[in-house]
Design a protein around this motif. Structure first.
Motif, PDB file in Angstrom:
ATOM      1  N   GLY A 190       0.942  -1.396   0.065  1.00 37.62           N
ATOM      2  CA  GLY A 190       0.054   0.105   0.023  1.00 37.62           C
ATOM      3  C   GLY A 190       0.744   1.265   0.093  1.00 37.62           C
ATOM      4  O   GLY A 190       0.363   2.131   0.317  1.00 37.62           O
ATOM      5  N   ARG A 191       1.961   1.222  -0.572  1.00 40.25           N
ATOM      6  CA  ARG A 191       2.980   2.284  -0.543  1.00 40.25           C
ATOM      7  C   ARG A 191       3.523   2.867   0.771  1.00 40.25           C
ATOM      8  O   ARG A 191       3.515   4.180   0.973  1.00 40.25           O
ATOM      9  CB  ARG A 191       2.437   3.286  -1.561  1.00 40.25           C
ATOM     10  N   SER A 192       3.217   2.090   1.763  1.00 33.88           N
ATOM     11  CA  SER A 192       3.632   2.432   2.976  1.00 33.88           C
ATOM     12  C   SER A 192       5.295   2.359   3.258  1.00 33.88           C
ATOM     13  O   SER A 192       5.788   1.716   2.618  1.00 33.88           O
ATOM     14  CB  SER A 192       2.766   1.624   4.156  1.00 33.88           C
ATOM     15  N   GLN A 193       5.730   3.511   4.114  1.00 36.41           N
ATOM     16  CA  GLN A 193       7.090   3.723   4.025  1.00 36.41           C
ATOM     17  C   GLN A 193       7.467   2.897   5.446  1.00 36.41           C
ATOM     18  O   GLN A 193       6.774   3.256   6.393  1.00 36.41           O
ATOM     19  CB  GLN A 193       7.748   4.909   4.072  1.00 36.41           C
ATOM     20  N   HIS A 194       8.520   2.351   5.592  1.00 36.28           N
ATOM     21  CA  HIS A 194       9.306   1.779   6.589  1.00 36.28           C
ATOM     22  C   HIS A 194      10.594   2.058   6.891  1.00 36.28           C
ATOM     23  O   HIS A 194      11.312   2.112   5.894  1.00 36.28           O
ATOM     24  CB  HIS A 194       9.060   0.031   6.843  1.00 36.28           C
ATOM     25  N   TYR A 195      11.097   2.391   8.041  1.00 39.45           N
ATOM     26  CA  TYR A 195      12.301   3.136   8.467  1.00 39.45           C
ATOM     27  C   TYR A 195      13.054   2.200   9.304  1.00 39.45           C
ATOM     28  O   TYR A 195      12.319   1.886  10.127  1.00 39.45           O
ATOM     29  CB  TYR A 195      12.255   4.517   8.778  1.00 39.45           C
ATOM     30  N   SER A 196      14.200   2.085   9.173  1.00 40.94           N
ATOM     31  CA  SER A 196      14.980   1.368  10.079  1.00 40.94           C
ATOM     32  C   SER A 196      16.520   2.132  10.228  1.00 40.94           C
ATOM     33  O   SER A 196      16.716   2.664   9.194  1.00 40.94           O
ATOM     34  CB  SER A 196      15.387  -0.169   9.850  1.00 40.94           C
ATOM     35  N   VAL A 197      17.303   1.758  11.238  1.00 39.79           N
ATOM     36  CA  VAL A 197      18.478   2.503  11.617  1.00 39.79           C
ATOM     37  C   VAL A 197      19.443   1.420  11.411  1.00 39.79           C
ATOM     38  O   VAL A 197      19.365   0.451  12.319  1.00 39.79           O
ATOM     39  CB  VAL A 197      18.546   3.490  12.693  1.00 39.79           C
ATOM     40  N   THR A 198      20.776   1.449  10.788  1.00 40.00           N
ATOM     41  CA  THR A 198      21.692   0.681  10.922  1.00 40.00           C
ATOM     42  C   THR A 198      23.100   1.447  11.089  1.00 40.00           C
ATOM     43  O   THR A 198      23.292   2.278  10.440  1.00 40.00           O
ATOM     44  CB  THR A 198      21.672  -0.047   9.433  1.00 40.00           C
ATOM     45  N   GLY A 199      23.717   0.954  12.274  1.00 38.22           N
ATOM     46  CA  GLY A 199      25.084   1.645  12.348  1.00 38.22           C
ATOM     47  C   GLY A 199      26.228   1.240  11.263  1.00 38.22           C
ATOM     48  O   GLY A 199      26.056  -0.077  10.818  1.00 38.22           O
ATOM     49  N   TYR A 200      26.828   2.295  10.562  1.00 36.32           N
ATOM     50  CA  TYR A 200      27.883   1.849   9.956  1.00 36.32           C
ATOM     51  C   TYR A 200      28.947   0.813  10.437  1.00 36.32           C
ATOM     52  O   TYR A 200      29.558  -0.069   9.744  1.00 36.32           O
ATOM     53  CB  TYR A 200      28.468   3.102   9.271  1.00 36.32           C
ATOM     54  N   ALA A 201      29.247   1.118  11.671  1.00 29.84           N
ATOM     55  CA  ALA A 201      30.311   0.158  12.394  1.00 29.84           C
ATOM     56  C   ALA A 201      29.604  -1.262  12.185  1.00 29.84           C
ATOM     57  O   ALA A 201      30.663  -2.133  12.317  1.00 29.84           O
ATOM     58  CB  ALA A 201      30.296   0.519  13.891  1.00 29.84           C
ATOM     59  N   SER A 202      28.361  -1.824  12.298  1.00 31.28           N
ATOM     60  CA  SER A 202      28.113  -3.009  12.315  1.00 31.28           C
ATOM     61  C   SER A 202      28.352  -3.722  10.684  1.00 31.28           C
ATOM     62  O   SER A 202      28.339  -5.037  10.819  1.00 31.28           O
ATOM     63  CB  SER A 202      26.555  -3.220  12.587  1.00 31.28           C
ATOM     64  N   ASN A 203      29.126  -3.054   9.784  1.00 27.05           N
ATOM     65  CA  ASN A 203      29.536  -3.714   8.795  1.00 27.05           C
ATOM     66  C   ASN A 203      30.870  -4.543   9.178  1.00 27.05           C
ATOM     67  O   ASN A 203      31.246  -5.438   8.369  1.00 27.05           O
ATOM     68  CB  ASN A 203      29.922  -2.554   7.574  1.00 27.05           C
ATOM     69  N   GLN A 204      31.362  -4.127  10.296  1.00 22.08           N
ATOM     70  CA  GLN A 204      32.694  -5.047  10.641  1.00 22.08           C
ATOM     71  C   GLN A 204      32.278  -6.003  11.773  1.00 22.08           C
ATOM     72  O   GLN A 204      31.495  -5.594  12.471  1.00 22.08           O
ATOM     73  CB  GLN A 204      33.783  -3.762  11.183  1.00 22.08           C
ATOM     74  N   PRO A 205      33.162  -7.064  11.751  1.00 20.75           N
ATOM     75  CA  PRO A 205      32.799  -8.059  12.847  1.00 20.75           C
ATOM     76  C   PRO A 205      32.842  -7.462  14.252  1.00 20.75           C
ATOM     77  O   PRO A 205      33.814  -6.501  14.354  1.00 20.75           O
ATOM     78  CB  PRO A 205      33.676  -9.052  12.693  1.00 20.75           C
ATOM     79  N   ALA A 206      32.399  -7.811  15.295  1.00 20.23           N
ATOM     80  CA  ALA A 206      32.248  -7.488  16.553  1.00 20.23           C
ATOM     81  C   ALA A 206      33.836  -7.366  17.053  1.00 20.23           C
ATOM     82  O   ALA A 206      34.332  -8.244  16.734  1.00 20.23           O
ATOM     83  CB  ALA A 206      31.467  -8.339  17.531  1.00 20.23           C
ATOM     84  N   GLY A 207      34.201  -6.500  17.653  1.00 11.44           N
ATOM     85  CA  GLY A 207      35.639  -6.330  18.285  1.00 11.44           C
ATOM     86  C   GLY A 207      36.421  -5.777  17.113  1.00 11.44           C
ATOM     87  O   GLY A 207      37.760  -5.424  17.576  1.00 11.44           O
ATOM     88  N   GLU A 208      36.100  -5.497  15.928  1.00 14.52           N
ATOM     89  CA  GLU A 208      36.903  -4.665  14.903  1.00 14.52           C
ATOM     90  C   GLU A 208      36.429  -3.413  14.534  1.00 14.52           C
ATOM     91  O   GLU A 208      36.675  -3.121  13.309  1.00 14.52           O
ATOM     92  CB  GLU A 208      37.097  -5.817  13.826  1.00 14.52           C
ATOM     93  N   ARG A 209      35.395  -3.109  15.116  1.00 12.42           N
ATOM     94  CA  ARG A 209      34.622  -2.188  14.461  1.00 12.42           C
ATOM     95  C   ARG A 209      35.134  -0.494  14.578  1.00 12.42           C
ATOM     96  O   ARG A 209      34.572   0.306  13.886  1.00 12.42           O
ATOM     97  CB  ARG A 209      33.178  -2.038  15.110  1.00 12.42           C
ATOM     98  N   TYR A 210      35.917  -0.700  15.507  1.00  6.85           N
ATOM     99  CA  TYR A 210      36.497   0.794  15.789  1.00  6.85           C
ATOM    100  C   TYR A 210      38.114   0.732  15.818  1.00  6.85           C
ATOM    101  O   TYR A 210      38.514   0.798  16.633  1.00  6.85           O
ATOM    102  CB  TYR A 210      35.985   1.390  16.868  1.00  6.85           C
ATOM    103  N   GLY A 211      38.486   0.640  14.416  1.00  2.58           N
ATOM    104  CA  GLY A 211      40.065   0.589  14.328  1.00  2.58           C
ATOM    105  C   GLY A 211      40.790  -0.794  15.203  1.00  2.58           C
ATOM    106  O   GLY A 211      40.308  -1.847  14.849  1.00  2.58           O
ATOM    107  N   ALA A 212      41.760  -0.374  16.043  1.00  2.00           N
ATOM    108  CA  ALA A 212      42.416  -1.373  16.530  1.00  2.00           C
ATOM    109  C   ALA A 212      41.689  -2.536  17.399  1.00  2.00           C
ATOM    110  O   ALA A 212      40.789  -2.131  17.990  1.00  2.00           O
ATOM    111  CB  ALA A 212      43.670  -0.905  17.336  1.00  2.00           C
ATOM    112  N   LYS A 213      41.794  -3.701  17.278  1.00  4.74           N
ATOM    113  CA  LYS A 213      41.164  -4.589  18.062  1.00  4.74           C
ATOM    114  C   LYS A 213      41.243  -4.379  19.658  1.00  4.74           C
ATOM    115  O   LYS A 213      42.230  -3.928  20.105  1.00  4.74           O
ATOM    116  CB  LYS A 213      41.483  -6.024  17.812  1.00  4.74           C
ATOM    117  N   GLY A 214      40.258  -4.779  20.448  1.00  9.59           N
ATOM    118  CA  GLY A 214      40.363  -4.600  21.861  1.00  9.59           C
ATOM    119  C   GLY A 214      39.025  -4.103  22.427  1.00  9.59           C
ATOM    120  O   GLY A 214      38.297  -3.647  21.707  1.00  9.59           O
TER     121      GLY A 214
END
Length: 142
Positions: free
Chosen positions: A118-142
């Protein structure tokens, strides 16, 4: 993009002295402090990893700051927050929570729009950081 979650999130980062003063305030109110961390600060991710156990019997901000520093040393590229929990009967809830560490670069979120029936719009929010595996999302591991 700066993540704005919790108390003081729209202010500049607190110094360790200012963090200690907030912890002192929480302890004077009889609230228990705890430290949590995550590499996925999505607004709906309310369950961060706990750093140790909640400090129900601690009455000195130095002990909480010691745990904050230890968590920062172990996870320098993660978001870290201090929570103040009120265990008073009829409250039993978080009274204060604020970020005490964040990665040097915060990539932010993207808004995803899909068209539904019915042309309804659905929105969701995705973090760019989630493109990387957990533990590697923000630069150096740790």
């Amino acid at each position: 993009m700066r993540i704005t979650q919790g108390t003081f999130s729209f202010l500049p980062d607190l110094t360790d002295e200012e963090i200690g003063l907030q912890i002192d305030y929480a302890l004077r109110q009889g609230w228990a402090c705890s430290v949590e961390f995550t590499d996925d600060p999505h607004p709906r991710n309310t369950y961060w990893e706990m750093w140790g156990l909640p400090m129900f019997d601690l009455r000195d901000q130095a002990g909480v700051m010691q745990e904050v520093r230890a968590c920062r040393t172990t996870y320098p590229n993660h978001y870290i927050k201090v929570n103040a929990f009120d265990s008073t009967r009829t409250f039993e809830t978080m009274r204060m929570s604020f970020i005490v560490n964040r990665p040097a670069e915060e990539p932010g979120f993207r808004l995803m729009r899909t068209e539904g029936k019915g042309r309804s719009q659905h929105y969701s929010v995705t973090g760019y950081a989630s493109n990387q595996p957990a533990g590697e999302r923000y630069g150096a591991k740790g």
